[in-house]
Enzyme design. Structure first.
Site, PDB file in Angstrom:
ATOM      1  N   HIS A 396      -1.303 -35.431 -65.302  1.00  0.00           N
ATOM      2  CA  HIS A 396       0.132 -35.600 -65.090  1.00  0.00           C
ATOM      3  C   HIS A 396       0.892 -34.278 -65.209  1.00  0.00           C
ATOM      4  O   HIS A 396       2.060 -34.188 -64.810  1.00  0.00           O
ATOM      5  CB  HIS A 396       0.696 -36.608 -66.096  1.00  0.00           C
ATOM      6  CG  HIS A 396       1.820 -37.431 -65.546  1.00  0.00           C
ATOM      7  ND1 HIS A 396       2.710 -36.943 -64.626  1.00  0.00           N
ATOM      8  CD2 HIS A 396       2.198 -38.715 -65.784  1.00  0.00           C
ATOM      9  CE1 HIS A 396       3.596 -37.878 -64.320  1.00  0.00           C
ATOM     10  NE2 HIS A 396       3.300 -38.968 -65.007  1.00  0.00           N
ATOM     11  N   ASP A 400       2.545 -35.889 -60.169  1.00  0.00           N
ATOM     12  CA  ASP A 400       3.462 -36.948 -60.581  1.00  0.00           C
ATOM     13  C   ASP A 400       2.910 -38.302 -60.149  1.00  0.00           C
ATOM     14  O   ASP A 400       2.021 -38.389 -59.284  1.00  0.00           O
ATOM     15  CB  ASP A 400       4.844 -36.727 -59.960  1.00  0.00           C
ATOM     16  CG  ASP A 400       5.521 -35.488 -60.518  1.00  0.00           C
ATOM     17  OD1 ASP A 400       5.230 -35.139 -61.680  1.00  0.00           O
ATOM     18  OD2 ASP A 400       6.333 -34.873 -59.786  1.00  0.00           O
TER      19      ASP A 400
END
Length: 423
Positions: A396, A400
């Site tokens: 992450h 995204d």
């Protein structure tokens, strides 16, 4: 007295001369021994790779005294990535092992002393063995008559203690009949075994824990209808097998689908590099896919390089070749170096769903699972379709959620309609 002293000195002179000459005679065998040692060769731990400097000597494949041919394997060294074979540089006889099994050895360390030369003659070894057996026979036959009277003496004291054990045996069955000994048998076996982890397992544990501690891992799921791909494979697999000798599977289709999806979402093929956890994003125009393969020693990830330039048959052949090398234990360091994206197929073992772990420094890994027939809604009707769950674990820090989900949806679309991969 003077004449007597001279006479004794004259007698002692030859003896002193002989005593002084003996050291020179004794040195001759040593000189021959030095000449012979020049023919001995010490085998060292070979160079393994730039990143590997030590390993564990797992086993000796030969014994001291065995004759080995040139390039014949003598020992196996286990590293955290591959097993390295130690071969004889020349033909000869093993004289001495300089290290033991399970010892840690470093590159360039002496491990075996080899006496160069041809194979030893077997006839010479049989003659001394025969002579030894002849010499041993009279020695054994001589004391035989002496032992004959001894048993008569031993039988007398043996008869005396005979009644005493008979009295001691009477309470023994009472102790055996106690329920205390029968109770543990009903509980089953409670033994424990402690086995030291091999270097590959230790390295796998270190890498997986490093991934959990470094990457901000998150997993997104989706499901794919495998009907279209299964029909495509059924229609062309025999023709491809006959023409190229390659068995068409599902891994090549998923690899190709990932390559096409990366064109729209290039961050999936990128990585974070730099100090303090990384401060630079590296984007790549090539795709090297690491394929997870389960072996007896642990999980390995050989790399199929430049997948973006291959067709389905070429990808399938490369994956099959790497899988065979992994199962045969013939992978090299170069086969596992690098990799920009990983595909792990746990479905071959029956896994319904799971969350794969990222193989650092990569940013994502795709997990494939078992194909199960389930009722699904198709055009307003309920139909039984072969369905598979897909799992994408991504970093992450770099990806995204929107990009990760879009990537997985594109892979799903390519698999459900393989004709799109030709557009």
């Amino acid at each position: 007295m003077l004449y007597k002293g001279l006479r004794l000195a004259a007698r002692a002179a030859p003896k002193l001369a002989l005593c002084n000459a003996t050291p020179a005679l004794r040195q001759l065998p040593l000189q021959f021994q030095h000449v012979r040692t020049y023919a001995d060769q010490v085998i060292k731990v070979p160079q393994m790779a730039e990143s590997i400097s030590e390993g564990t000597l797992k086993q000796w494949n030969k014994k001291v005294g065995d004759y080995v041919e040139q390039d014949e394997e003598i020992a196996t060294i286990e590293t955290d990535k591959i097993d390295v074979a130690v071969n004889a540089p020349e033909a000869g006889t093993i004289k001495e092992f300089l290290v033991n099994e399970e010892d840690t050895v470093t590159v360039g360390q002496d491990i075996v002393r080899l006496e160069l030369g041809g194979a030893p003659k077997e006839g010479g070894a049989e003659k001394p063995a025969a002579s030894e057996s002849k010499e041993a026979a009279p020695k054994d036959s001589a004391p035989a008559p002496e032992k004959a009277p001894e048993p008569k003496k031993e039988t007398k004291p043996a008869a005396a203690p005979a009644p005493t054990p008979a009295k001691k045996e009477t309470p023994a069955p009472k102790q055996e009949s106690t329920p205390a000994k029968e109770a543990p048998a009903a509980l089953g076996n409670r033994e424990e075994r402690r086995v030291k982890m091999n270097r590959m397992r230790l390295r796998i544990a270190e890498r997986l824990k490093q991934s959990q501690n470094t990457a901000a891992s998150l997993t997104t799921f989706n499901e794919v209808d495998m009907s279209g791909l299964m029909d495509f494979r059924k229609q062309y697999k025999d023709e491809i097998l006959k023409k190229t000798g390659v068995k068409l599977g599902f891994m090549s289709a998923f690899s190709r689908a990932c390559v096409l999806a990366m064109r729209d979402i290039p961050a999936v093929n990128a990585s974070i590099e730099g100090p303090n956890g990384g401060d630079t994003i590296v984007y790549r125009d090539y795709v090297d896919i690491s394929v997870a393969v389960a072996t007896e020693k642990g999980l390995v990830t050989p790399v199929v390089r430049n997948v973006e330039a291959m067709d389905l048959v070429g990808i399938e052949k490369s994956i099959a070749d790497m899988g065979k090398k992994a199962r045969d234990g013939k992978l090299t360091i170069e086969d596992m170096a690098g990799g920009t994206f990983t595909i792990s197929n746990g479905g071959v073992f029956g896994s319904l769903m799971g969350t794969p772990i990222i193989n650092l420094p990569q940013s994502a890994v795709l997990g494939l699972h078992a194909i199960k027939e389930r009722p699904v809604a198709v055009n307003g009707k309920v139909e039984i379709r072969p369905m598979m769950y897909l799992a994408l674990t991504y970093d992450h820090r770099l990806l995204d959620g929107r990009e990760a989900v879009q990537f997985l949806v594109k892979v799903k679309e390519y698999i459900e309609d393989p004709r799109k991969m030709l557009l």
